[in-house]
Design a protein around this motif. Structure first.
Motif, mmCIF file in Angstrom:
data_model
loop_
_atom_site.group_PDB
_atom_site.id
_atom_site.type_symbol
_atom_site.label_atom_id
_atom_site.label_comp_id
_atom_site.label_asym_id
_atom_site.label_seq_id
_atom_site.Cartn_x
_atom_site.Cartn_y
_atom_site.Cartn_z
ATOM 1 N N ARG A 1 -22.568 11.373 14.400
ATOM 2 C CA ARG A 1 -21.346 10.699 13.919
ATOM 3 C C ARG A 1 -21.698 9.301 13.432
ATOM 4 N NH1 ARG A 1 -16.509 12.418 16.839
ATOM 5 N NH2 ARG A 1 -16.976 14.272 18.051
ATOM 6 N N LEU A 2 -21.541 9.081 12.133
ATOM 7 C CA LEU A 2 -21.913 7.791 11.549
ATOM 8 C C LEU A 2 -20.754 7.183 10.773
ATOM 9 C CD1 LEU A 2 -25.391 8.847 10.098
ATOM 10 C CD2 LEU A 2 -24.985 7.512 12.176
ATOM 11 N N PHE A 3 -20.719 5.856 10.717
ATOM 12 C CA PHE A 3 -19.760 5.208 9.818
ATOM 13 C C PHE A 3 -20.456 4.118 9.024
ATOM 14 C CE2 PHE A 3 -19.428 2.057 13.272
ATOM 15 C CZ PHE A 3 -19.237 0.864 12.589
ATOM 16 N N TYR A 4 -19.859 3.749 7.899
ATOM 17 C CA TYR A 4 -20.417 2.661 7.073
ATOM 18 C C TYR A 4 -19.284 1.821 6.505
ATOM 19 C CZ TYR A 4 -19.079 5.880 3.334
ATOM 20 O OH TYR A 4 -18.370 6.729 2.527
ATOM 21 N N ILE A 5 -19.630 0.591 6.175
ATOM 22 C CA ILE A 5 -18.703 -0.299 5.471
ATOM 23 C C ILE A 5 -19.529 -0.891 4.337
ATOM 24 C CG2 ILE A 5 -17.283 -2.394 5.634
ATOM 25 C CD1 ILE A 5 -17.053 -1.842 8.673
ATOM 26 N N GLY A 6 -19.144 -0.667 3.102
ATOM 27 C CA GLY A 6 -20.005 -1.164 2.025
ATOM 28 C C GLY A 6 -19.284 -1.277 0.696
ATOM 29 N N ASN A 7 -19.917 -2.037 -0.212
ATOM 30 C CA ASN A 7 -19.337 -2.169 -1.554
ATOM 31 C C ASN A 7 -19.831 -1.034 -2.445
ATOM 32 O OD1 ASN A 7 -21.864 -3.269 -1.335
ATOM 33 N ND2 ASN A 7 -21.491 -4.973 -2.726
ATOM 34 N N MET A 8 -18.923 -0.528 -3.297
ATOM 35 C CA MET A 8 -19.222 0.586 -4.189
ATOM 36 C C MET A 8 -18.982 0.113 -5.627
ATOM 37 S SD MET A 8 -19.883 2.902 -1.950
ATOM 38 C CE MET A 8 -19.836 2.641 -0.184
ATOM 39 N N PHE A 9 -19.604 0.801 -6.574
ATOM 40 C CA PHE A 9 -19.541 0.339 -7.961
ATOM 41 C C PHE A 9 -19.214 1.520 -8.881
ATOM 42 C CE2 PHE A 9 -22.494 -1.924 -5.324
ATOM 43 C CZ PHE A 9 -22.216 -3.273 -5.569
ATOM 44 N N ARG A 10 -18.129 1.386 -9.630
ATOM 45 C CA ARG A 10 -17.788 2.426 -10.613
ATOM 46 C C ARG A 10 -17.276 1.744 -11.869
ATOM 47 N NH1 ARG A 10 -14.291 6.638 -6.794
ATOM 48 N NH2 ARG A 10 -15.866 6.739 -5.139
ATOM 49 N N TYR A 11 -17.823 2.173 -13.008
ATOM 50 C CA TYR A 11 -17.385 1.581 -14.279
ATOM 51 C C TYR A 11 -16.079 2.241 -14.693
ATOM 52 C CZ TYR A 11 -17.780 -0.632 -18.804
ATOM 53 O OH TYR A 11 -17.550 -1.414 -19.904
ATOM 54 N N GLU A 12 -14.969 1.800 -14.061
ATOM 55 C CA GLU A 12 -13.654 2.360 -14.370
ATOM 56 C C GLU A 12 -12.878 1.341 -15.184
ATOM 57 O OE1 GLU A 12 -11.798 5.141 -11.548
ATOM 58 O OE2 GLU A 12 -12.713 3.868 -10.030
ATOM 59 N N ARG A 13 -11.709 1.770 -15.706
ATOM 60 C CA ARG A 13 -10.858 0.806 -16.416
ATOM 61 C C ARG A 13 -10.122 -0.001 -15.349
ATOM 62 N NH1 ARG A 13 -6.039 0.581 -19.024
ATOM 63 N NH2 ARG A 13 -5.397 2.620 -18.268
ATOM 64 N N PRO A 14 -10.435 -1.301 -15.216
ATOM 65 C CA PRO A 14 -9.827 -2.055 -14.121
ATOM 66 C C PRO A 14 -8.316 -2.148 -14.270
ATOM 67 C CG PRO A 14 -11.643 -3.271 -15.099
ATOM 68 C CD PRO A 14 -11.337 -2.137 -16.017
ATOM 69 N N GLN A 15 -7.621 -1.978 -13.190
ATOM 70 C CA GLN A 15 -6.171 -2.164 -13.128
ATOM 71 C C GLN A 15 -5.832 -2.421 -11.671
ATOM 72 O OE1 GLN A 15 -4.320 1.870 -13.914
ATOM 73 N NE2 GLN A 15 -6.457 2.289 -14.423
ATOM 74 N N LYS A 16 -4.532 -2.628 -11.412
ATOM 75 C CA LYS A 16 -4.140 -2.943 -10.039
ATOM 76 C C LYS A 16 -4.642 -1.855 -9.081
ATOM 77 C CE LYS A 16 0.045 -3.995 -7.630
ATOM 78 N NZ LYS A 16 0.955 -2.917 -7.357
ATOM 79 N N GLY A 17 -5.387 -2.233 -8.068
ATOM 80 C CA GLY A 17 -5.867 -1.252 -7.085
ATOM 81 C C GLY A 17 -7.066 -0.453 -7.552
#
Ligand code: AMP
Length: 425
Positions: A104-120
């Motif tokens: 059982r593992l957990f992580y907290i991290g930043n992710m990167f996706r080239y999406e069209r930025p908008q609210k949320g």
């Protein structure tokens, strides 16, 4: 020189840090209770870690990855999600011990996706995720869904919808995909050009199209639930009855198909009715029983979820929710009069910090009045005023910033006296 942050990224500071810490404290507390341990993997991996597992036909791999070559020409990718990297690490570091499964593992991290930025929806965003690897008991599926649900409930959200579905195994999906393709072939011209390509590559991906109409068309087609084999159907029934046993309310969403190819069997998503529908998913996940073996690891099942930290904070703020500090710690602002003997107040600063009190010094040192105003504005509980008189007497003047009551306290037992006055340790 560029002075703006790149599009789709954010600087997190001030109040947002407190909200974020509040959420992280809640999830860490629950991970302890549910017995999950932390793993930290690199922010970038060899590209094939993601492209092969998430699926070549997915939007993430096709259009959204930040992929670059390093100085030796190796293709690397900033992680767009956490699961593939955890699976890579678990296999590489041989973490699966058959005697204590699931891992059982957990992580907290930043992710990167080239999406069209908008609210949320950002290009760099933070996820909290868990993975339970090595067992297929339906109770584990229920435990994982329970954990995701419990996180949002403990934060204080109410208008939540938990959608669940089963994607079946390879066998169920083969039959289903055939029928889906037959149906979509008839409405091919109504699909967007991206979905026409998806039709050829992997028609399941039409369910994740960002265009409503395509998703509506797909939802009107055949349902995966009608194609589940006996084993997948029994497994899903057991997950459902375990959830009912835990008094967790869920909705069967037979058009729920999550955006990665690696999912098999149970999938789920939690949405908020308080957010706009395009960004209302707070978190989701599912089983991925083939991924470990596809990575060359043991043929073992697994399940996990990821939730959006930024979106969770956004919803808290939109609902006007307050974060509650994890523990009440006294905040003390030291106001030394100008030109004073520094060792005297540095010593007091050390005594207070050693006692675990949050302590800062007013380096402005222009006027006591201005210093007290600064202390109130920055949320301190007490101002500790030190002038020549105090040094002579071996005392400090302590001012409560809410009531403006003032006390003269001896330096020797200043910590005990402050606790007595405030009742806070
Ligand atoms: P996914 O990995 O796509 O299943 O996403 C899991 C959760 O991460 C979502 O429910 C969102 O809360 C969050 N999330 C996904 N993509 C983004 C994004 N581009 N910006 C902010 N949050 C995101």
């Amino acid at each position: 020189m560029a002075v703006n942050s790149p599009r789709g990224t954010s600087d997190i500071f001030g109040q947002d840090i407190f909200y974020r810490d509040f959420v992280i404290d809640r999830v860490r507390e629950l991970f302890k209770i549910f017995n999950f341990e932390e793993i930290i993997t690199p922010a970038f991996e060899y590209t094939e870690v993601f492209s092969r597992s998430i699926g070549e036909a997915t939007d993430i791999v096709k259009k959204e990855m930040y992929t670059f070559c390093d100085r030796k020409g190796r293709s690397l990718t900033l992680r767009p999600e956490g699961t593939a990297a955890v699976v890579r690490a678990v296999i590489e570091k041989k973490m699966l011990d058959s005697k204590s499964l699931p891992l059982r593992l957990f992580y907290i991290g930043n992710m990167f996706r080239y999406e069209r930025p908008q609210k949320g929806r950002m290009r760099e965003f933070w996820q909290v995720g868990v993975e339970a690897l090595g067992r297929k008991d339906p109770l584990i599926d229920a435990e994982i869904i329970w954990l995701l649900n419990e996180i949002f409930t403990r934060i204080g959200f109410r208008n939540l919808v938990l959608n669940i579905n089963s994607m079946g195994c390879g066998k169920c999906r083969e039959k289903y995909t055939e029928k889906l393709k037959e149906y979509l072939g008839e409405v091919f011209n109504s699909l967007c050009t991206d979905c026409q390509r998806r039709f050829a590559e992997n028609p399941l991906r039409i369910f994740d199209c960002k265009i409503d109409n395509c998703r509506k068309i797909a939802a009107k087609g055949p349902k995966i639930s009608d194609f589940l084999c006996g084993e997948c159907s029994d497994h899903f029934m057991e997950v459902r009855s375990a959830l009912t046993g835990l008094s967790i309310r869920y909705t069967i969403a037979d058009d729920l198909v999550r955006g990665f190819d690696y999912y098999t069997g149970t999938i789920f998503e939690i949405n908020s009715k308080d957010l706009e529908s395009a960004q209302n998913a707070l978190g989701g996940g599912g089983r991925y029983d083939n991924l470990l073996s596809e990575f060359g690891g043991p043929d073992m099942p697994a399940i996990g979820f990821a939730l959006g930290l930024d979106r969770t904070v956004m919803l808290m703020k939109e609902l006007g929710m307050q974060y509650i500090p994890a523990e009440k710690r006294l905040k003390i602002y030291i106001l030394p009069a100008a030109g004073l003997d520094k060792p005297y107040f540095i010593n007091i600063l050390k005594v207070l910090r050693d006692a675990g009190m949050t302590c800062d010094i007013d380096y402005g040192m222009n006027s006591i009045g201005a210093g007290i105003k600064r202390a109130s504005k920055k949320g301190f509980d007490l101002a500790l005023i030190i002038g020549e008189d105090e040094i002579e007497k071996g005392t400090v003047a302590v001012k409560e910033l809410k009531s403006y009551r003032q006390y003269d306290l001896g330096c020797k037992d200043v910590v005990e006296k402050i606790m007595e006055i405030t009742g806070v340790k």
